[in-house]
Scaffold this motif. Structure first.
Motif, PDB file in Angstrom:
ATOM      1  N   ARG A   5       0.821  -1.209   0.000  1.00  0.00           N
ATOM      2  CA  ARG A   5       0.000   0.000   0.000  1.00  0.00           C
ATOM      3  C   ARG A   5       0.857   1.262   0.000  1.00  0.00           C
ATOM      4  NH1 ARG A   5      -4.108   0.495  -2.347  1.00  0.00           N
ATOM      5  NH2 ARG A   5      -2.937   2.200  -3.231  1.00  0.00           N
ATOM      6  N   ARG A 190      -5.671  -0.667  -5.799  1.00  0.00           N
ATOM      7  CA  ARG A 190      -5.584  -1.544  -4.641  1.00  0.00           C
ATOM      8  C   ARG A 190      -5.182  -2.938  -5.125  1.00  0.00           C
ATOM      9  NH1 ARG A 190      -8.225  -0.042   0.041  1.00  0.00           N
ATOM     10  NH2 ARG A 190      -8.625  -2.255   0.477  1.00  0.00           N
ATOM     11  N   ASP A 193      -8.112  -5.031  -6.119  1.00  0.00           N
ATOM     12  CA  ASP A 193      -9.082  -4.587  -7.123  1.00  0.00           C
ATOM     13  C   ASP A 193      -9.203  -5.649  -8.217  1.00  0.00           C
ATOM     14  OD1 ASP A 193      -9.898  -2.182  -6.027  1.00  0.00           O
ATOM     15  OD2 ASP A 193      -8.278  -1.031  -6.967  1.00  0.00           O
TER      16      ASP A 193
END
Length: 301
Positions: A5, A190, A193
């Motif tokens: 992240r 992300r 995703d």
């Protein structure tokens, strides 16, 4: 590079910065000939274009100058531009190729209004404006001093390469850039995703809403005749003679700002000779020197 992240957040900031910097630095031309009108709905009605108000002597009660009943609607359209970044390139730290791509994304978004506005000039010979006539036409209806409709032209026809003379000094310019949503940088980045799971691709992009349309034809002349002194003089005379309903002169080409002589690249030499040269082809003084600013528009090529 580890795909986590924090690293993805850093990448997004870098991509967005490249996009935003180029967006702000890219030169555009559409502002020269169009009025930007903010939009707050799916469509905007410009029927009021048909009524240019005129000051009158106050005798008796006020006379309300109602908006024209004509209807000219510009419908907003959605636009987008998306770039995919392969997860393998992130893992392998092979990201140098993407900085120019996001800069080009910024360039493309900056050019969005140009992409919409300039084709209107070429299409104006066969596309209707607020009065139901083609924007460049020979029979626009205008009421004379006695209230009798007359046909007024803002073109002299022809079959050659189009060129245009525009007065862009007024409150409303010849064209309208209707902006509903300027757009923003968005991402699907992300690790979980669907686009990453299915195609190992992180997506970054932009989307906006807007459209372009015609303003007042009285401030624009379109010609497919030869770009020479004879036809340029005719264009100037016609625009300077433009009047609103009931004979009110519109003072076209009378402001301090010079009109724009808008040409495609193929007519640049003719335009330079016409409004920049101090002498004409015969060696005599060029009476049209400095009477307009030449604007060469690649979008018209």
């Amino acid at each position: 590079m580890i795909v986590n992240r924090q690293n993805l957040d850093n990448l997004r900031v870098g991509f967005k910065t490249s996009f935003q910097n180029q967006l702000e630095q890219t030169a555009t031309l559409f502002q020269r000939v169009s009025t930007t009108v903010p939009s707050t709905s799916k469509t905007e009605d410009y029927g009021w274009l048909g009524k240019i108000p005129n000051v009158r002597e106050w005798l008796g009660s006020r006379v309300v100058q109602n908006l024209s009943e004509s209807s000219y609607v510009i419908k907003n359209k959605p636009f987008e531009l998306t770039i995919g970044v392969d997860r393998d390139d992130i893992e392998d730290d092979n990201l140098g190729i993407y900085a120019p791509m996001f800069q080009m994304l910024g360039e493309s978004v900056a050019a969005w209004p140009d992409q919409m506005i300039w084709p209107l000039l070429l299409a104006g010979f066969a596309t209707s404006c607020y009065d139901g006539q083609f924007f460049f036409d020979i029979d626009h209806p205008v009421l004379d001093a006695n209230g009798v409709p007359q046909s007024v032209a803002n073109t002299d026809g022809g079959s050659g390469t189009p060129w245009f003379l525009l007065d862009c000094s007024k409150v409303l310019k010849p064209f309208i850039w209707q902006l509903r949503k300027a757009g923003q940088f968005v991402s699907l980045d992300r690790p979980d995703d669907a686009n990453v799971f299915d195609k190992k691709e992180f997506k970054y992009g932009w989307d906006g809403r807007g459209n372009a349309g015609y303003g007042l034809w009285q401030f624009a002349w379109g010609s497919k005749q030869a770009l020479d002194a004879t036809h340029y003089a005719a264009a100037r005379a016609a625009l300077m003679g433009m009047k609103g309903d009931f004979g009110r002169p519109l003072n076209v080409l009378q402001g301090a700002a010079k009109p724009l002589l808008v040409v495609p690249p193929s007519l640049e030499a003719a335009g330079l000779q016409l409004v920049n040269a101090t002498v004409n082809a015969t060696g005599a003084s060029n009476v049209y020197n400095n009477t307009a600013e030449l604007l060469v528009v690649p979008w018209l090529a």
